[in-house]
Each structure stands twice: as C-alpha cells, then as structure tokens.
Enzyme design. Structure first.
Site, mmCIF file in Angstrom:
data_model
loop_
_atom_site.group_PDB
_atom_site.id
_atom_site.type_symbol
_atom_site.label_atom_id
_atom_site.label_comp_id
_atom_site.label_asym_id
_atom_site.label_seq_id
_atom_site.Cartn_x
_atom_site.Cartn_y
_atom_site.Cartn_z
ATOM 1 C CB THR A 1 -19.431 -4.131 7.348
ATOM 2 O OG1 THR A 1 -19.146 -3.883 5.959
ATOM 3 C CG2 THR A 1 -18.914 -5.511 7.709
ATOM 4 C CG ASP B 1 -5.833 4.713 7.629
ATOM 5 O OD1 ASP B 1 -6.730 4.296 6.871
ATOM 6 O OD2 ASP B 1 -4.625 4.535 7.415
ATOM 7 C CB ALA C 1 -2.028 -9.846 2.807
ATOM 8 C CG ASP D 1 -2.008 -1.041 1.163
ATOM 9 O OD1 ASP D 1 -2.150 -1.692 0.102
ATOM 10 O OD2 ASP D 1 -2.734 -1.202 2.163
ATOM 11 N N GLY E 1 -12.613 -3.201 7.186
ATOM 12 C CA GLY E 1 -13.463 -4.305 6.726
ATOM 13 C C GLY E 1 -12.707 -5.625 6.753
ATOM 14 C CG ASP E 2 -9.400 -6.104 4.288
ATOM 15 O OD1 ASP E 2 -10.380 -6.531 3.643
ATOM 16 O OD2 ASP E 2 -8.548 -5.333 3.818
HETATM 17 O O1 RIB Z 1 -9.186 -3.343 2.116
HETATM 18 C C1 RIB Z 1 -8.029 -2.552 2.167
HETATM 19 C C2 RIB Z 1 -7.055 -3.019 1.145
HETATM 20 O O2 RIB Z 1 -7.591 -2.806 -0.136
HETATM 21 C C3 RIB Z 1 -5.739 -2.269 1.146
HETATM 22 O O3 RIB Z 1 -4.786 -2.836 2.011
HETATM 23 C C4 RIB Z 1 -5.326 -2.282 -0.300
HETATM 24 O O4 RIB Z 1 -4.221 -3.073 -0.558
HETATM 25 C C5 RIB Z 1 -6.549 -2.779 -1.070
HETATM 26 O O5 RIB Z 1 -6.393 -4.036 -1.495
#
Ligand code: RIB
Length: 299
Positions: free
Chosen positions: A217, A243, A40, A11, A248-249
């Site tokens: 969500t 930030d 990841a 990123d 969501g991840d």
């Molecule tokens: O969901 C966030 C992610 O979306 C970031 O880390 C970026 O790499 C994109 O894939």
C-alpha cells in the site's frame, strides 16, 4: 467465511495542528475515543464489504470492552471467538496531525493473552476455501499457530505485517498473501529506500522465490502488487485526508472480502483502495470504515 485473528483496542485520539517532534509539547485541539485495533478494524471492514466474518481475540473485563466491540456487534460480526481476559482491554494512544497523518502507541493488554490454543481452536472449524486474516498486534506464537493450522486445512491465508515487529519477515513468509506498507515491504524484501522501479523488481523477485501474492500500500498513490509473476497497480480516490487512522485496515478487510466474494484480483485491489481512500474522509478507525454501497458508488 473470513476469520480474523487479531487485536481489539479502544483508541484514545487527540487531534493537533501538527504532530510533535520528540521531546516537544504541542496543543491538542480535540479528544475523542473510538473502537479500534487492527484486527477489529479489519473484521469490521470485511463485514461492511459484505462477507460473513468471525472475530477471534481478547478484551478485558472493563468498560472499554463493550465500547471497543460495539460496532462489530452492531454489524453482526460473529464474536463468539472473543474471550474476556484478566488483563485490561488494549488501548491505542493516537495523535492525529492537521494533514491527517498520525502517531500511535499501542498498549496490548488483553490482546497479549491471545494464545496458541485460541489460534488452533479458531482455525479448527475452518474449511478449504475459507479465509484467515491476521496482523501483528497479537502474540507471534498465536499468529504462527493460526497460519500453520490454516495451511494444513487448505484455508487461504492473508497477513498484514503491521505493526512492524521482529517477527514480521518470518511470519510474512508463512501466508499465501502479504499486505504491507512501503516500510514493511522493505523489511520483507531485506532492502531499504526502494524507488518505484526497484520496488516492482523486488516484488517480482519475492514472488518468483516464494510464490506469494504480495501487496504494497502506497498511501495516496494507491497500491502495487505481484501475483503469479505479474505486477498489478490500483489507484484509490483523489482526496484531502482528514484522518488516515484505519485506512490500511479498511484496505485489508475490503480486499479479503472482495476475494472471498469471488471478485477477480485486480478488481479486489481497486475496490479495497477506494474503500481505504473513503476511510480517510472521516475521523476514527471504525467510524470511518465505509459501507459497501458508498464504495460501489465510487467505482
Ligand atoms: O491501524 C490502526 C489501528 O492501529 C488503530 O485502530 C489502533 O488501535 C492501532 O491498533
């Protein structure tokens, strides 16, 4: 055991006082890099939540590869399913505005080389009761092959239909559980601009039709979900986001890990929502994913 098939990105993040409109230039405040990629991020979140996790994906033969995978290595995610491809490591160009909201453009690079064969090989060693977690930043045929192979082995499948692609609704139907944001859910439901009440009705209708567990969500408003004909709601924490990249991840990884560790559905939702909130308090996708102890303190 949780297997995550998904993207690995570097990123490249610029912060601004506010996000630009199309065609506009705004002054940047800072630039940084961080490990990212939806796959990841979710793998690391599931690992930090306490589950054994295996990552399946691809990076390039370049300096970004080591940086993008470093946090997963440190956390002892099983990385044997990550191949080195001739394409460059995936990158995400991210703008973060003053309110913590973001804009992202992803260049898939090596992520685009994750193949049907990789997916089948990954699922080949999984057994009944294992979890497969996928998103839509790797090629649709690979995601589909993984979901199909998993189903035939009794593996529990969870799909996060992000980012929205033309395959989202079709692939979404192939998993036991679907995690979507509001916009993604509307694509799944085939309806726009849903009120909260309409969303819950649409969730019940979808569950009655497909029997799938579906989770939406809602950012600062937590999550709403349907499972076995019943609506569930869970709140995160009241926070001032710094930030939201990766929130969501973090939710997806913590949710899958919570179920994998045997937590009841409702508690898994709450734990994941709290983890998602905490991830908004720090910059960067992976650096901001909370440790399990920090999440437990808030519960
Ligand atoms: O969901 C966030 C992610 O979306 C970031 O880390 C970026 O790499 C994109 O894939």
């Amino acid at each position: 055991m949780i297997t995550v098939l998904g993207s690995i990105n570097m990123d490249l993040v610029t912060t601004t006082t506010r996000l630009p409109k199309p065609g506009e230039t705004v002054a940047g405040l800072s630039f940084s890099t961080a490990a990212g990629g939806k796959g990841a991020n979710q793998a690391l979140a599931a690992k930090r939540a306490g589950s054994p996790v295996r990552m399946v994906g691809a990076v390039g033969d370049d300096p970004f590869a080591a940086q993008a995978t470093a946090m997963m290595h440190v956390a002892a995610v099983d990385m044997r399913g990550v191949k080195t491809s001739p394409s460059p490591t995936g990158t995400a160009l991210i703008l973060v505005g003053g309110d913590g909201e973001n804009m992202i453009a992803v260049v898939p690079g090596a992520n685009a080389t994750v193949s049907v064969e990789d997916a089948r090989a990954a699922v080949g060693s999984m057994t009944r009761g294992d979890y497969l977690l996928v998103q839509l930043e790797t090629p649709a045929p690979a995601v589909e092959a993984a979901l199909d192979a998993a189903r035939s082995r009794g593996v529990i499948t969870v799909i996060n239909i992000a980012p929205l692609t033309e395959d989202a609704a079709r692939l979404g139907r192939k998993a036991d559980m679907v995690i979507a944001n509001e916009t993604e859910f509307e694509r799944l439901a085939g309806r726009d601009s849903l009120s909260s009440e309409e969303r819950e009705k649409a969730l019940l209708a979808l569950n009655a039709e497909t029997r799938q567990t579906v989770i939406v969500t809602l950012g600062g408003d937590g999550v709403v979900a349907v499972r076995d004909g019943k609506i569930y709601r869970a709140k995160g924490l009241k926070i001032e986001p710094v930030d939201t990249v990766g929130a969501g991840d973090t939710f997806c990884g913590y949710f899958a890990a919570s179920l994998e560790s045997g937590l009841p559905f409702e508690k898994a939702l709450r734990r994941a929502a709290v983890a998602g909130s905490l991830s908004c308090l720090k910059a960067g996708a992976q650096p901001s994913i909370p440790q399990a102890a920090d999440v437990e303190k808030e519960l």
